[in-house]
Design a protein around this motif. Structure first.
Motif, PDB file in Angstrom:
ATOM      1  N   LYS A   1      -3.229   8.853   8.228  1.00 14.42           N
ATOM      2  CA  LYS A   1      -4.443   9.421   8.809  1.00 14.42           C
ATOM      3  C   LYS A   1      -4.534   9.070  10.289  1.00 14.42           C
ATOM      4  O   LYS A   1      -4.214   7.950  10.686  1.00 14.42           O
TER       5      LYS A   1
ATOM      6  N   THR B   1      -5.615  -1.683   4.043  1.00  8.55           N
ATOM      7  CA  THR B   1      -5.996  -0.576   3.161  1.00  8.55           C
ATOM      8  C   THR B   1      -4.956   0.532   3.235  1.00  8.55           C
ATOM      9  O   THR B   1      -4.261   0.687   4.244  1.00  8.55           O
ATOM     10  N   HIS B   2      -4.865   1.312   2.151  1.00 10.07           N
ATOM     11  CA  HIS B   2      -3.935   2.449   2.131  1.00 10.07           C
ATOM     12  C   HIS B   2      -4.496   3.626   2.918  1.00 10.07           C
ATOM     13  O   HIS B   2      -3.791   4.587   3.181  1.00 10.07           O
ATOM     14  N   LYS B   3      -5.761   3.551   3.277  1.00  9.56           N
ATOM     15  CA  LYS B   3      -6.444   4.740   3.807  1.00  9.56           C
ATOM     16  C   LYS B   3      -5.882   5.228   5.140  1.00  9.56           C
ATOM     17  O   LYS B   3      -6.068   6.389   5.494  1.00  9.56           O
ATOM     18  N   TRP B   4      -5.204   4.354   5.861  1.00 11.39           N
ATOM     19  CA  TRP B   4      -4.641   4.750   7.154  1.00 11.39           C
ATOM     20  C   TRP B   4      -3.134   4.990   7.073  1.00 11.39           C
ATOM     21  O   TRP B   4      -2.450   5.020   8.089  1.00 11.39           O
TER      22      TRP B   4
ATOM     23  N   GLN C   1       0.840  -1.201   0.000  1.00 11.06           N
ATOM     24  CA  GLN C   1       0.000   0.000   0.000  1.00 11.06           C
ATOM     25  C   GLN C   1       0.874   1.250   0.000  1.00 11.06           C
ATOM     26  O   GLN C   1       1.964   1.259   0.569  1.00 11.06           O
TER      27      GLN C   1
END
Lengths: 317, 287
Positions: B263, B257-260, B184
């Motif tokens: 973040k 997931t790449h979302k964290w 990711q």
């Protein structure tokens, strides 16, 4: 005025090679790294006599900066060498992070600086490197004027603890400063005392400034010539004292206006001793192919260019 | 591997994950994803592999193994492990990313934090620095190793491959690089963003000995990988360990997931995450 004798043209990069050899002989921590330019950087003698301390990095300047940082962290004193453009612009972020911010004892040997690379043309003629390097916190920027001074500056750089950007050139130029001089980082060098105008010059322009002073003396104009061999830290006291004394200043360099010696001196004088100033520099231009002499004349970076600038500033005094 | 060690690793890693979430949550900034994916193998590295001691640490790494974090953004796990291994006080973690801290968003050397050998943050540069340290150890005939961690996304930087060529050419077989192969990066899965392809084949083609750890969260496999890397070192080639991991591992809503990547969890999400991670004998650091 004080007479300076050209003892024969020699390239400043050979002065670097000689200084590197001396530094390496004196201190076994000194190392030499290059990116496929051993001959251009005059590292041959060092590599021959200290082969284990010479590291060929191939054409990978960014990696070379990082390798040097690692060596420096481990206590070595690495000199990394390539063309000035590839030791500044190409690797600005690596130098910023690994050397300047990381405060590693790396010495950046930036050869073939300025227009005097000559026939290679604009891609190889950096006129912006002083600006980039002097913007970095803690970076010492040295720009010596001839073979002897470059040799001495290289030895001084090896002895200094911290990052250094050492800028020098390709062509043979008059060698006129004392042999085996002691180079003091951060000290301006008074070459000729004068009373009407001061020329602050660096690198190849120092000899041109002396020639200009000679020509102007015949016209009854007394020119003080100061060699700014260390651009950072600038010898502010010497700059301010001379500007106050003569009341007119010319800055001469083989570099563009933005971020060069001229802007640096202007900033100091604006704050401490506002003085009429004129500039001898590459303005806001790229170079082109040609012989070094053709290019320096075409861009006004020669004796004649200094004479004209002196007359301009004296008219405003 | 013996169950005692297994428990030690699991305990330290659980505490590190708690630290990561609390540090990033407190300042609402930082990088939990890659910190969590590299937690397990870095726990093993710091507590069982690295021949370096907190009390005698010096920046020049004389007489010790060295560690460089090239992927400088994963400071939450780095600082947590420094605290759990005695390099810094546990409660200093509360200063993470705050004005005046030694624990900057990306590693810096200016506060003299024990365990930090070089600054990092601008990606792609640490492998070169590690190669320089490894070269120095060879010149000084020091029988010690240099470890460096890079990200798989970071490996899109060209300088990584310049360093790859250099280290192989100069036979830096005391250099052990690790890739957190979590698949990711900020903008999405690596295969959609940068397309790194077969990292094993790439590093082998560059002349490195490559060890693949199929599960970078399994302590037995991690230890086997470090042992294999040690065995592969000293044989004329640098060594790369590819740890296959999951970004955000250990916290269900962050995993895979790449979302964290960069973040921060909200206060509520911090509680939700902590509920999934056992409290340990180390105890949480205090704000």
């Amino acid at each position: 005025m004080k007479q300076y004798i050209d003892t024969g043209k020699k390239d400043t990069r050979s002065g670097f090679g000689a200084g590197l050899y001396e530094a390496g002989k004196a201190d076994s921590r000194v190392m030499a790294l290059t990116a496929d330019l051993i001959g251009s950087l005059k590292m041959d003698a060092f590599a021959k006599d200290f082969p284990e301390r010479y590291v060929e990095c191939g054409i990978g300047e960014a990696n070379m900066v990082g390798v040097a940082a690692g060596l420096a962290i481990a206590g070595k004193i690495p000199f990394i060498g390539s063309f000035a453009e590839f030791m500044s612009g190409r690797v600005y972020d690596q130098v910023r992070q690994e050397v300047s911010y990381g405060n590693t004892n790396v010495k950046i040997a930036a050869s073939h600086a300025g227009l005097t690379v000559g026939e290679d043309g604009a891609t190889h003629q950096t006129m912006e490197d002083i600006a980039l390097m002097r913007a970095l916190p803690g970076m010492v920027v040295i720009c010596p004027c001839d073979y002897n001074q470059t040799k001495a500056a290289t030895i001084a750089a090896a002895q200094y603890d911290g990052p250094v950007y050492l800028r020098f050139g390709r062509p043979g130029v008059p060698n006129f400063t004392p042999e085996d001089q002691n180079f003091e980082i951060g000290k301006a060098i008074l070459l000729n005392e004068g009373k009407d105008v001061t020329v602050f010059a660096t690198g190849h322009l120092v000899w041109e400034a002396l020639q200009a002073a000679q020509a102007l003396e015949a016209e009854g104009i007394s020119v003080e010539v100061i060699d700014i061999a260390t651009i950072k830290p600038l010898d502010e006291a010497a700059v301010v004292a001379s500007a106050r004394k003569t009341g007119a200043v010319v800055c001469a360099e083989e570099h563009n206006m933005a971020g060069g010696l001229g802007e640096l001196v202007a900033g100091v004088l604006a704050a401490q001793a506002p003085t009429p100033m004129e500039y001898v520099n590459g303005a806001d231009l790229f170079g082109q192919s040609g012989t070094p002499a053709q290019l320096m004349k075409a861009y006004g970076l020669d004796c004649e260019g200094v004479v004209k600038a002196v007359k301009r500033v004296l008219a405003r005094k | 591997m013996d169950s005692k060690k297994q428990t030690q690793f699991a305990t330290m890693a659980a505490q590190a994950r708690r630290d990561i979430v609390r540090m990033v949550g407190a300042v609402q900034s930082g990088h939990p994803g890659g910190s969590l994916s590299s937690t397990d193998f870095l726990t093993v590295l710091f507590s069982d592999v690295l021949r370096q001691s907190a009390s005698t640490f010096t920046r020049d790494a004389k007489g010790a193994d060295a560690f460089i974090l090239s992927a400088g953004h994963i400071t939450p796990i780095y600082y947590s492990l420094l605290s759990l291994n005695g390099y810094i006080e546990r409660d200093e973690l509360a200063t993470f990313r705050k004005f005046g801290t030694r624990l900057q968003g990306h590693p810096c050397i200016h506060g003299g934090v024990k365990g930090i050998t070089q600054v990092s943050g601008s990606l792609g540069q640490g492998l070169s620095c590690a190669a320089g340290l490894a070269l120095a150890k060879k010149l000084d005939k020091e029988d010690r190793k240099v470890y460096v961690l890079v990200g798989d996304g970071e490996s899109e930087e060209g300088q990584i491959w310049e360093a790859g060529i250099f280290a192989a050419h100069h036979q830096l077989d005391n250099l052990i690089a690790m890739t957190d192969w979590n698949g990711q990066q900020i903008d999405g899965p690596v295969e959609q963003v940068g397309g790194m392809g077969d990292l094993k084949a790439k590093w082998e083609a560059f002349g490195w000995n490559v060890v693949v750890c199929e599960d970078g969260h399994d302590y037995a496999q991690i230890c086997t990988a470090f042992d294999a890397a040690a065995a592969a070192s000293g044989k004329g080639k640098p060594v790369m360990i590819l740890f296959k991991t999951d970004m955000g591992h250990g916290i269900d809503f962050m995993a895979g997931t790449h979302k964290w990547h960069g973040k921060a969890p909200s206060a509520e999400q911090v509680e939700q995450a902590l509920a999934q991670l056992p409290e340990t004998e180390y105890g949480d650091f205090k704000f």
